[in-house]
Scaffold this motif. Structure first.
Motif, PDB file in Angstrom:
ATOM      1  N   ALA A  60      97.088  49.188  30.010  1.00  0.00           N
ATOM      2  CA  ALA A  60      95.832  48.611  29.516  1.00  0.00           C
ATOM      3  C   ALA A  60      94.862  48.422  30.680  1.00  0.00           C
ATOM      4  O   ALA A  60      95.279  48.148  31.803  1.00  0.00           O
ATOM      5  CB  ALA A  60      96.105  47.278  28.831  1.00  0.00           C
ATOM      6  N   PRO A  61      93.558  48.565  30.416  1.00  0.00           N
ATOM      7  CA  PRO A  61      92.568  48.328  31.464  1.00  0.00           C
ATOM      8  C   PRO A  61      92.648  46.900  31.980  1.00  0.00           C
ATOM      9  O   PRO A  61      93.053  45.991  31.264  1.00  0.00           O
ATOM     10  CB  PRO A  61      91.229  48.555  30.758  1.00  0.00           C
ATOM     11  CG  PRO A  61      91.547  49.223  29.478  1.00  0.00           C
ATOM     12  CD  PRO A  61      92.966  48.912  29.146  1.00  0.00           C
ATOM     13  N   GLY A  62      92.241  46.717  33.203  1.00  0.00           N
ATOM     14  CA  GLY A  62      92.311  45.405  33.834  1.00  0.00           C
ATOM     15  C   GLY A  62      91.136  44.502  33.499  1.00  0.00           C
ATOM     16  O   GLY A  62      90.375  44.767  32.556  1.00  0.00           O
ATOM     17  N   PRO A  63      90.990  43.432  34.276  1.00  0.00           N
ATOM     18  CA  PRO A  63      89.928  42.446  34.047  1.00  0.00           C
ATOM     19  C   PRO A  63      88.553  43.109  33.967  1.00  0.00           C
ATOM     20  O   PRO A  63      88.266  44.053  34.693  1.00  0.00           O
ATOM     21  CB  PRO A  63      90.025  41.537  35.269  1.00  0.00           C
ATOM     22  CG  PRO A  63      91.439  41.679  35.733  1.00  0.00           C
ATOM     23  CD  PRO A  63      91.814  43.108  35.431  1.00  0.00           C
ATOM     24  N   GLY A  64      87.762  42.587  33.062  1.00  0.00           N
ATOM     25  CA  GLY A  64      86.410  43.110  32.880  1.00  0.00           C
ATOM     26  C   GLY A  64      86.279  43.986  31.654  1.00  0.00           C
ATOM     27  O   GLY A  64      85.188  44.150  31.118  1.00  0.00           O
ATOM     28  N   GLY A 115      98.428  44.911  25.524  1.00  0.00           N
ATOM     29  CA  GLY A 115      97.674  44.372  26.654  1.00  0.00           C
ATOM     30  C   GLY A 115      96.179  44.591  26.614  1.00  0.00           C
ATOM     31  O   GLY A 115      95.487  44.272  27.576  1.00  0.00           O
ATOM     32  N   TYR A 116      95.659  45.124  25.511  1.00  0.00           N
ATOM     33  CA  TYR A 116      94.209  45.318  25.389  1.00  0.00           C
ATOM     34  C   TYR A 116      93.545  44.011  24.963  1.00  0.00           C
ATOM     35  O   TYR A 116      93.975  43.362  24.009  1.00  0.00           O
ATOM     36  CB  TYR A 116      93.885  46.406  24.356  1.00  0.00           C
ATOM     37  CG  TYR A 116      94.370  47.775  24.767  1.00  0.00           C
ATOM     38  CD1 TYR A 116      93.696  48.510  25.731  1.00  0.00           C
ATOM     39  CD2 TYR A 116      95.508  48.324  24.191  1.00  0.00           C
ATOM     40  CE1 TYR A 116      94.139  49.766  26.109  1.00  0.00           C
ATOM     41  CE2 TYR A 116      95.960  49.583  24.562  1.00  0.00           C
ATOM     42  CZ  TYR A 116      95.270  50.297  25.517  1.00  0.00           C
ATOM     43  OH  TYR A 116      95.715  51.543  25.890  1.00  0.00           O
TER      44      TYR A 116
END
Length: 123
Positions: A60-64, A115-116
């Motif tokens: 999943a992409p990280g913070p932001g 985790g999205y």
């Protein structure tokens, strides 16, 4: 601006059931299903979110990064959040007004099973 967005998911059946539950209060439905993926959008329309099976490959992409879904009213935001938590999501921000955005920005945030980070918002 966006035509659609797609995510890789670890377990397609589990993810499809999760999104069936959390998108229903917002008025979105599954618009297609195949052995490799599922698509969600407005009833009778095309997909705006597609999920594709990528077992063991999902990061999943990280913070932001997060995906915000339009909600027709505040009650739909509340129902989205409740459905997501019931389906195993992690709470990332209970439903409420976000004054740092505006006095009419009512939103809730969750993290899905892969985790999205997701948001439902009514303005």
């Amino acid at each position: 601006m966006l035509g659609h967005l797609s995510f890789g998911v670890d377990d397609l059946e589990r993810a499809a059931a999760f999104y069936d539950a959390v998108l229903a209060p917002l008025g979105y439905v599954r618009v297609w299903t195949s052995p490799r993926g599922v698509g969600f959008g407005a009833p009778g329309g095309g997909d705006k979110l597609a999920l594709f099976a990528k077992p063991g490959e999902v990061i999943a992409p990280g913070p932001g990064f997060h995906l915000a879904f339009d909600a027709p009213n505040r009650e739909a935001v509340d129902a989205f959040h409740a459905a997501a938590i019931a389906a195993g999501a992690t709470d990332e921000g209970k439903p409420g007004v976000r004054l740092h955005y505006s006095s009419t920005y009512y939103a809730a945030f969750v993290c899905d099973l892969d985790g999205y980070k997701l948001e439902a918002v009514h303005q």
